[in-house]
Scaffold this motif. Structure first.
Motif, short mmCIF file in Angstrom:
data_model
loop_
_atom_site.label_atom_id
_atom_site.label_comp_id
_atom_site.label_asym_id
_atom_site.label_seq_id
_atom_site.Cartn_x
_atom_site.Cartn_y
_atom_site.Cartn_z
N ASP A 119 1.24 -2.72 8.62
CA ASP A 119 0.48 -3.91 8.98
C ASP A 119 -0.99 -3.58 9.14
OD1 ASP A 119 2.74 -5.31 8.85
OD2 ASP A 119 3.03 -5.59 11.01
N LEU A 157 -2.65 -3.53 5.90
CA LEU A 157 -2.92 -4.90 5.45
C LEU A 157 -4.14 -5.47 6.15
CD1 LEU A 157 0.68 -6.35 5.35
CD2 LEU A 157 -0.80 -5.82 3.42
N PHE A 195 0.90 -11.11 -9.83
CA PHE A 195 2.10 -10.32 -9.69
C PHE A 195 1.71 -8.85 -9.65
CE2 PHE A 195 3.36 -14.15 -11.91
CZ PHE A 195 4.49 -14.54 -11.22
N THR A 239 8.67 -7.82 -2.38
CA THR A 239 7.49 -8.63 -2.17
C THR A 239 6.47 -7.80 -1.42
OG1 THR A 239 8.33 -9.46 -0.08
CG2 THR A 239 8.76 -10.78 -2.03
N THR A 240 5.24 -8.24 -1.48
CA THR A 240 4.19 -7.53 -0.78
C THR A 240 3.10 -8.54 -0.47
OG1 THR A 240 2.68 -5.69 -0.91
CG2 THR A 240 3.07 -6.88 -2.94
N LEU A 241 2.17 -8.13 0.36
CA LEU A 241 1.09 -9.05 0.69
C LEU A 241 -0.20 -8.54 0.08
CD1 LEU A 241 1.90 -9.78 4.42
CD2 LEU A 241 2.14 -11.32 2.49
N GLY A 244 -3.72 -11.72 2.22
CA GLY A 244 -2.57 -12.14 3.00
C GLY A 244 -1.61 -13.03 2.26
N SER A 245 -1.87 -13.29 0.98
CA SER A 245 -0.91 -14.14 0.26
C SER A 245 0.16 -13.25 -0.37
CB SER A 245 -1.63 -14.96 -0.80
OG SER A 245 -2.22 -14.11 -1.74
N PRO A 246 1.38 -13.75 -0.42
CA PRO A 246 2.47 -12.92 -0.94
C PRO A 246 2.33 -12.68 -2.44
CG PRO A 246 3.30 -14.86 0.21
CD PRO A 246 1.85 -15.07 0.00
N LEU A 288 4.66 -11.01 -5.71
CA LEU A 288 5.97 -10.50 -6.11
C LEU A 288 5.78 -9.22 -6.93
CD1 LEU A 288 7.37 -13.92 -7.10
CD2 LEU A 288 8.55 -12.39 -5.53
#
Lengths: 776, 145
Positions: free
Chosen positions: A162, A165, A407, A507-509, A513-515, A517
């Motif tokens: 986190d 991120l 992606f 999945t990842t960010l 902060g947007s997901p 794939l």
């Protein structure tokens, strides 16, 4: 008291784990004092602790083992098979009891006296076959350690994730708004500390694969004893580190493969002798790191796998259709062992072949993003290779987009990235399927937009091709709209409903902060219809055209200035340049084009040059260059039809079908032969021709012809010896030379002995010039 | 007995979710579609550093699609098998106490509702259908499979 017991259990467990390999190593070399000591220390420690905790049975067992081992240490007794087996049995019993204590259960029932008696010298006991482990010599002193719960580690790990991120988010904000230098500096520092911390925390989750390997010698020993076989285990690469979770995940598959190898692979000693092999079978287990993958090889020198038997089995079981069976390559035949419900074992044994087959092994390994490969030569052995990723959590990835959606693609699978409209790339469509030719290699092409059913809005030729090689599979090209960035992504598993698509690995960010794939390259290929399973046949298909390409040459299809479809061999095209029409001028007997500093002969000017710019191929034969003007490039292709040759050598050597339409094949040799002329030789190589300086006809009329044939023209004042001298008939002043051509102004020869040439007999003159040059 | 229920409206119907299963009620603004996923998977969204799989409850119930065009949607966040899901609902109303254990609904409901039903519970605001969150998440395909 409970705390103390917990410590005792933990300590004993650790020692037990380490001991498994030691005992077998000791058995193979009873004189090894270090091993004997470590086993002795274990039973001694257990004995001491048991007395304290009042576990009488444990105490009795460890006491007996300690006594026997003490005798060996004191040299009163030799370590032999029965003794080792007895000590092993006692250690097993101790392990059971410790497990029971740990779980707070009753002690396992059973009488320990038989075990203790077996320790006596000369006690009855099957002489166990010797299995030896060439385990790592000399265990180094244990580093200072503390025990941590795995949950705590996981929590730290996810917090660090986190934090990464948050750092990314901060980095993005900082980029957007202008900041002070000190702020940037501080951020850089923070950033590097976080990176360091993440590395460290990732390492805390790493374990040496030795933890997994240490139990193998013992397992193989027990198995081979049970089966009456003799197996020598060779273990390498125990110091390779792997994510702790990963180690747990591959424990079962690895065990299963080794069981199979001992049970089905390695033959009985008698059979081995008959086959001309050593009595003792070899089983090599090795681990090594390759990029961010760990490769574990399990190799035996047993009977191997009979591909045909597998096919027969598969036909019986209905896994395979008869028509397909005939098409299988040897590798594909072997891959059948991963099909459910197949086992070549003639009968089900207690060891393996219980229906829990290689299909389970494969699915377990694939679940963690790994693959299993099998390679086998009947009669010589089998090699199984497990490839697993180093860790599941942080992976370097490339972000790409289709339309507005981003992606990620794991970077480990990416071979290269090329532009679809690049010079070395062509896209073809075969029955609706895409095939990309990248530098002469054919790879299946999948448009990501089509696989995902998204609108891309970017035409095919403007896409980027990401060439992917899924772990162990064959390459394919993925067409994406745009390539963005390389990022380290913290990947989390996606929900089952998302995983069910088979396309995604997690999945990842993103920084904002947007997901995002993350793709599973193998899954993408499968959904995209690319066949990766049939690796070998895919390779065959890929080899087909390339093998053909060796015979039929790759050509560049273009439209000439006169509008004709022509083809040039690709190999000689150096590059394509665009020049203003003004750069093309006739000079020294032919059209020449100025390309930068160079002035090259220009061919191909057989139509209107246009008003503005002309495109020119720069052709190169390895030593010299010429230009070839053309209108536009149509395609890259190969000549796969017969060439209908032209009757006379000329610019076009023949006609052939390319991409279904006739095209003229430009004869590169002719081009060079005819346009290069003088330039073909560097001045040092050029033969010298002496022309009389004072003869205007010679200088103005003859000289260009002589030069075009390749001579360097010198005058009367040239000091050295010329290769050829041309003189007018009757000019006695002409110097001597190796060859001499005498020209006369009268068309008719003066007599039979007159070998002069009429000065307007162009053919005769050229022949004489050429033969003079050729004799040089 | 005294289970707390979160009352939400799905497709115009007031239904109850077990409040214990609901971690949060959020307003989703970004929605990243998941190409080729089952239709009831509306996409992905993020809540702090977690990825939420967004479930379109109306599609899961085969009652049409939730209109996501206006941007912000209310959703209930639940965790199932370690994964976090956001259930798209029309409105989140209130938390009430269940007055009875769930009892079978004997009236004929739609197929979709039947599949996710855990029975009827009495509350102060009248009888409510108690939703099986797992069934809602697995959607229509799971039943067919």
């Amino acid at each position: 008291m409970d705390d103390l017991i917990a410590d005792f259990v933990a300590e004993s467990r650790e020692m037990l784990e380490a001991l498994g390999g030691e005992i077998v190593a000791w058995e193979s070399n009873p004189g090894d004092r270090a091993r004997l000591d470590s086993i002795f220390r274990f039973v001694h420690t257990v004995k001491g602790n048991c007395g304290f905790f009042e576990f009488p049975r444990l105490e009795a067992l460890s006491h007996a083992a300690e006594d026997a081992l003490a005798d060996v240490r004191a040299g009163r007794r030799q370590a032999d098979g029965p003794l080792v087996s007895a000590v092993l049995a006692i250690i097993d019993r101790i392990a059971e009891m410790i497990a029971a204590i740990d779980n707070g259960e009753e002690m396992p029932p059973g009488d320990d006296s038989a075990l203790i008696e077996a320790l006596e010298p000369g006690a009855e006991g099957a002489a166990a076959p010797v299995a030896a482990a060439l385990a790592e010599q000399g265990r180094s002193a244990a580093p200072r350690t503390i025990r941590l719960s795995v949950e705590l580690l996981d929590r730290v790990m996810s917090t660090v994730s986190d934090m990464v991120l948050a750092r990314n988010e901060l980095a993005r904000r900082l980029r957007e708004s202008p900041t002070d230098v000190p702020v940037d500096g501080a951020f850089e520092r923070l950033s590097s500390i976080i990176a360091e911390m993440r590395d460290a925390i990732t390492r805390t989750r790493m374990q040496r694969i030795e933890n997994l390997f240490v139990a193998l010698p013992r397992m193989v020993r027990d198995l081979s004893a049970e089966l009456g076989k003799q197996v020598l285990v060779d273990i390498e690469g125990g110091d390779v580190e792997l994510d702790r979770e990963m180690i747990e995940m591959i424990r079962d598959p690895l065990t299963h493969i080794i069981r199979n190898a001992v049970d089905h692979g390695i033959e009985l000693p008698a059979e081995r002798l008959k086959a001309g092999k050593r009595e003792i079978g070899m089983l090599c287990v090795s681990a090594r790191q390759s990029g961010n993958q760990i490769l574990i090889d399990i190799q035996d020198d047993g009977r191997g796998i009979d591909g045909n038997a597998l096919v027969a089995k598969a036909l019986d079981a209905g896994v395979l259709e008869k028509d397909d069976a005939a098409k299988l390559s040897p590798r594909e035949q072997l891959a059948l062992i991963f099909e459910a419900g197949l086992s070549t074992a003639k009968e089900v044994t207690a060891i393996s072949g219980r229906g829990v087959g290689m299909d389970v092994v494969r699915s377990n390994v694939e679940r963690i993003g790994g693959i299993v490969e099998v390679d086998s030569v009947p009669g010589e052995g089998t090699r199984m290779t497990l490839r697993v990723p180093l860790t599941l959590t942080i992976i370097p990835a490339l972000t790409v987009s289709i339309g507005s959606q981003h992606f990620a693609i794991p970077r480990s699978a990416i071979v290269e990235i090329v532009r679809a409209n690049g010079e070395s790339v062509t896209l073809d469509s075969l029955g609706g399927a895409g095939v990309a030719t990248i530098r002469g290699k054919r790879v299946p092409e999948v448009a990501l937009a089509d696989v995902l059913g998204l609108d891309s809005g970017v035409p095919d030729e403007e896409r980027n091709l990401v060439v992917l090689r899924p772990a162990g599979g064959d390459v394919y090209a993925l067409a994406v709209d745009r390539i963005h960035d390389h990022e380290e992504l913290v990947v989390k598993p996606a929900a089952p409903a998302v995983m069910a698509t088979g396309l995604y690995a997690g999945t990842t960010l993103a920084d904002d902060g947007s997901p995002i794939l993350l793709f599973d390259p193998a899954g993408l290929a499968e959904v995209g219809g690319v066949k990766l399973e049939a690796q070998e046949s895919a390779a065959r298909v890929a080899q087909g055209p390339s093998a053909a390409a060796e015979k039929s040459v790759a050509v560049l299809l273009f439209r000439g200035l006169d509008g004709a479809r022509r083809a040039l061999r690709l190999a000689i095209v150096d590059r394509i340049e665009e020049v203003p029409v003004s750069a093309i001028k006739p000079g020294a007997g032919q059209l020449r084009v100025q390309l930068g500093e160079a002035i090259l002969p220009l061919a191909g000017v057989n139509g209107e040059l246009g008003e503005d710019k002309v495109r020119v191929f720069r052709l190169n034969d390895g030593a010299h260059e010429i230009g070839y003007a053309f209108s536009d490039v149509i395609d890259l292709s190969t000549i796969d039809h017969d060439v209908i040759l032209a009757d006379n050598p000329a610019e076009v050597s023949g006609v052939t079908l390319i991409a279904g339409e006739p095209a003229e094949l430009v004869d590169a040799h002719w081009l060079f032969a005819n346009h290069l002329g003088v330039a073909a030789r560097s001045s040092a190589d050029q033969p010298l021709c002496r022309l009389p300086s004072g003869d205007p006809w010679m200088q103005h009329m003859l000289r260009p012809i002589v030069e075009a044939v390749g001579y360097r023209v010198v005058g009367d004042d040239y000091e050295g010896e010329a290769d050829l001298v041309i003189a007018a008939q009757g000019d006695r002043s002409a110097a001597s030379a190796a060859r001499k051509i005498v020209l006369r102004s009268d068309p008719e020869a003066a007599g039979k002995k007159d070998d002069s040439i009429y000065r307007y007999d162009r053919a005769g003159l050229l022949m004489a010039l050429k033969s003079a040059g050729g004799n040089r | 007995m005294n289970e707390l229920l979160l009352i939400v409206t799905i497709a115009g119907q007031r239904v109850a979710l077990p409040a214990a299963a609901v971690e949060a009620v959020v307003e989703l603004d970004t929605l990243i579609p998941v190409p080729r996923a089952a239709p009831h998977v509306a996409g992905l969204s993020a809540l702090r550093s977690r990825v939420l799989t967004v479930i379109d409850c109306m599609r899961s119930l085969e009652l049409g699609a939730t209109d996501c065009s206006d941007g912000i949607r209310e959703a209930a966040v639940v965790e199932l098998d370690g994964h976090h899901y956001a259930l798209l609902v029309d409105v989140v109303e209130d938390v009430v106490e269940a007055m009875t254990d769930p009892s079978p609904v004997r009236a004929a409901m739609g197929d979709g509702w039947e599949r996710v039903s855990k029975g009827m519970v009495e509350t102060e605001t009248g009888p409510l259908l108690l939703i099986d969150v797992a069934a809602l998440i697995s959607g229509a395909e799971a039943r067919a499979a």
